[in-house]
Design a protein around this motif. Structure first.
Motif, mmCIF file in Angstrom:
data_model
loop_
_atom_site.group_PDB
_atom_site.id
_atom_site.type_symbol
_atom_site.label_atom_id
_atom_site.label_comp_id
_atom_site.label_asym_id
_atom_site.label_seq_id
_atom_site.Cartn_x
_atom_site.Cartn_y
_atom_site.Cartn_z
ATOM 1 N N ARG A 10 68.006 65.281 -14.762
ATOM 2 C CA ARG A 10 67.761 64.420 -13.601
ATOM 3 C C ARG A 10 68.428 63.065 -13.795
ATOM 4 N NH1 ARG A 10 63.132 65.976 -10.468
ATOM 5 N NH2 ARG A 10 62.305 63.872 -10.235
ATOM 6 N N GLU A 11 68.270 62.508 -14.966
ATOM 7 C CA GLU A 11 68.767 61.166 -15.219
ATOM 8 C C GLU A 11 70.297 61.127 -15.215
ATOM 9 O OE1 GLU A 11 66.513 58.956 -15.015
ATOM 10 O OE2 GLU A 11 68.067 57.422 -15.211
ATOM 11 N N TRP A 16 69.372 60.202 -8.290
ATOM 12 C CA TRP A 16 68.623 59.959 -7.057
ATOM 13 C C TRP A 16 67.253 60.646 -7.082
ATOM 14 C CZ3 TRP A 16 67.542 64.683 -5.274
ATOM 15 C CH2 TRP A 16 68.414 65.701 -5.626
ATOM 16 N N THR A 17 67.033 61.590 -8.040
ATOM 17 C CA THR A 17 65.731 62.286 -8.091
ATOM 18 C C THR A 17 64.600 61.308 -8.438
ATOM 19 O OG1 THR A 17 66.229 62.945 -10.380
ATOM 20 C CG2 THR A 17 66.614 64.594 -8.680
ATOM 21 N N ARG A 18 64.955 60.106 -8.938
ATOM 22 C CA ARG A 18 63.922 59.080 -9.162
ATOM 23 C C ARG A 18 63.234 58.707 -7.844
ATOM 24 N NH1 ARG A 18 67.906 55.132 -11.300
ATOM 25 N NH2 ARG A 18 68.917 56.498 -12.791
ATOM 26 N N ASP A 19 63.980 58.771 -6.746
ATOM 27 C CA ASP A 19 63.472 58.257 -5.466
ATOM 28 C C ASP A 19 63.187 59.322 -4.419
ATOM 29 O OD1 ASP A 19 64.152 55.726 -6.524
ATOM 30 O OD2 ASP A 19 66.240 56.114 -5.925
ATOM 31 N N ARG A 20 63.660 60.544 -4.646
ATOM 32 C CA ARG A 20 63.656 61.491 -3.527
ATOM 33 C C ARG A 20 63.325 62.891 -4.028
ATOM 34 N NH1 ARG A 20 68.619 60.403 -2.280
ATOM 35 N NH2 ARG A 20 67.918 58.362 -1.609
ATOM 36 N N TYR A 22 63.912 66.797 -3.337
ATOM 37 C CA TYR A 22 64.864 67.638 -2.616
ATOM 38 C C TYR A 22 64.587 69.107 -2.917
ATOM 39 C CZ TYR A 22 69.280 69.085 -0.542
ATOM 40 O OH TYR A 22 70.229 69.661 0.259
ATOM 41 N N GLY A 349 59.872 62.169 3.421
ATOM 42 C CA GLY A 349 61.235 62.089 2.871
ATOM 43 C C GLY A 349 61.598 63.289 2.012
ATOM 44 N N GLU A 371 56.675 67.780 -8.343
ATOM 45 C CA GLU A 371 57.265 67.787 -6.993
ATOM 46 C C GLU A 371 56.713 68.954 -6.173
ATOM 47 O OE1 GLU A 371 61.608 65.677 -7.822
ATOM 48 O OE2 GLU A 371 61.464 67.866 -7.879
#
Ligand code: PLP
Length: 382
Positions: A10-11, A16-20, A22, A349, A371
């Motif tokens: 992820r990092e 962007w997986t910090r914020d969203r 999917y 989101g 998630e």
């Protein structure tokens, strides 16, 4: 053992997986950071053409074919690069030796990309038989196995994984039956490759078409067609890409035309192709090989336990297969007030898809159990 842990993946590749959240890889796979760098490097060469030469540009195509071959267990000469899945399926429908009165089998519920190219052959008298699905809405493999025994049936065109149910075909079983009866097996692989293990050297597939834009985490405009070695020379392309011929091997004598097709799958390529996207696809395939598709599938199964625990509480129904012979990372969920449930995800989101009466969740290697729990919470909320 893969060098990747989920947090590291992820990092480094999907920050962007910090914020969203999917859950929509079955629609569009996100571009990993390394893939973006590969695309940018080629595009930088377009902006300043002094920074690349013809040879390095031309190296992108063999590298992409080799990456695909390594990924699916093919030989390089069996791989033609293509801009999407539809190209490969159209090529298959156009080049297979089908005659008036021959039948092509397609399951009902297939994605249109694997239906219309076959329907187009009706103008040549080819019959297209849409085989009804099981009561669960999945392809009826028993019926398909029965129908391929009919000598009038010349081809079976099948998705590896169904777009609207997540049903994964038993290509091994279907392939053996097709090979035994002399029926061509054509596979639309875009919903399976990248999330479900498949090797074309272990399964009797004749042609396989795939775009890179979903589970392969590649750019739009990149994809490929696999053609089994002993068919490559037999099948005459229905169209002529200018680099499909021996006469084009020497760029300094292009007008010494030699209309002999290459003896490998390059004969099916329609160059010029999007170099930057193919370089991106190569980078994405390398990442997926590092992660390991077996691990992707195992990860999805472990994530699915969170959803299955929720279905046991009632309220949510998972209409996708969970049997390990037919499951995949496409989870189609039904609930009362489905539009409202989908709207709740969107308002939070979270990206998913509404398909054929279900909410389709399609997690990849970078998704987490937390998630899934968040999605379940929103789906269960009233
Ligand atoms: C089964 C299937 N085939 C093909 C496609 C897309 O085809 P193409 O790569 O030509 O856009 C999709 C999804 O968009 C799909 O789900």
């Amino acid at each position: 053992m893969s060098p990747w842990s989920v947090p590291e993946l992820r990092e480094r590749e999907f920050p962007w997986t910090r914020d969203r959240i999917y859950f929509n890889n079955a629609s569009i796979g996100p571009i990993p950071a390394r893939t973006q760098r590969a695309i940018d490097a080629v595009e930088a060469g377009r902006r300043d053409p002094g920074t690349f030469d013809d040879a390095s540009l031309m190296g992108i195509l063999p590298a992409a074919r080799a990456a695909v071959a390594g990924f699916i267990g093919a030989r390089v000469e069996e791989v033609a690069l293509a801009p999407n899945t539809s190209y490969g399926l159209n090529a298959a429908a156009a080049v297979l030796p089908l005659r008036a009165g021959d039948t092509v089998l397609v399951s009902e519920g297939e994605f249109p990309a694997n239906v219309y190219p076959w329907l187009m052959r009706r103008r040549h008298g080819v019959r297209v038989e849409l085989v009804p699905r099981t009561p669960q809405g999945w392809p009826d493999e028993e019926r398909l196995l029965e129908r391929v025994q009919d000598p009038g049936v010349r081809a079976l065109a099948m998705s590896f994984v169904q777009f609207a149910s997540g049903y994964r075909a038993d290509l091994d079983r279907l392939g053996r039956a097709c090979r035994a009866s002399g029926t061509f097996l054509v596979v639309d692989a875009i919903q399976g490759l990248g999330q479900c293990p498949l090797r074309v050297d272990e399964v009797a597939i004749d042609l396989l078409a795939c775009g890179a834009q979903k589970w392969l985490l590649g750019p739009w405009g990149a994809g490929f067609l696999y053609v089994r070695r002993d068919l490559v020379e037999e099948l005459q392309p229905a169209f002529a890409g200018w680099m499909a011929f021996r006469g084009t091997d020497d760029f300094s004598r292009l007008t010494d035309y030699d209309a002999t097709f290459h003896l490998d799958a390059r004969r099916f390529e329609m160059v010029t192709l999007p170099y930057q996207d193919l370089a991106g696809m190569t980078a994405s395939l390398a990442l997926l090989r590092e992660i390991g598709v077996e691990r992707v599938a195992a990860h999805q199964r472990s994530l699915r336990q969170v959803l299955e625990a929720a279905t046991a509480r009632g309220g949510l129904t998972l209409v996708s297969p969970t049997d390990p012979r037919h499951d995949s990372g496409i989870w189609c969920v039904r609930t009362s007030g489905i539009e409202a449930a989908y709207a709740r995800l969107r308002a939070a989101g979270i990206s998913a898809a509404l398909r054929e009466g279900s909410i389709r969740l399609s997690p990849h290697a970078y998704n987490t159990a937390d998630e899934v729990a968040r999605v379940v919470e929103l789906l269960e909320a009233r």
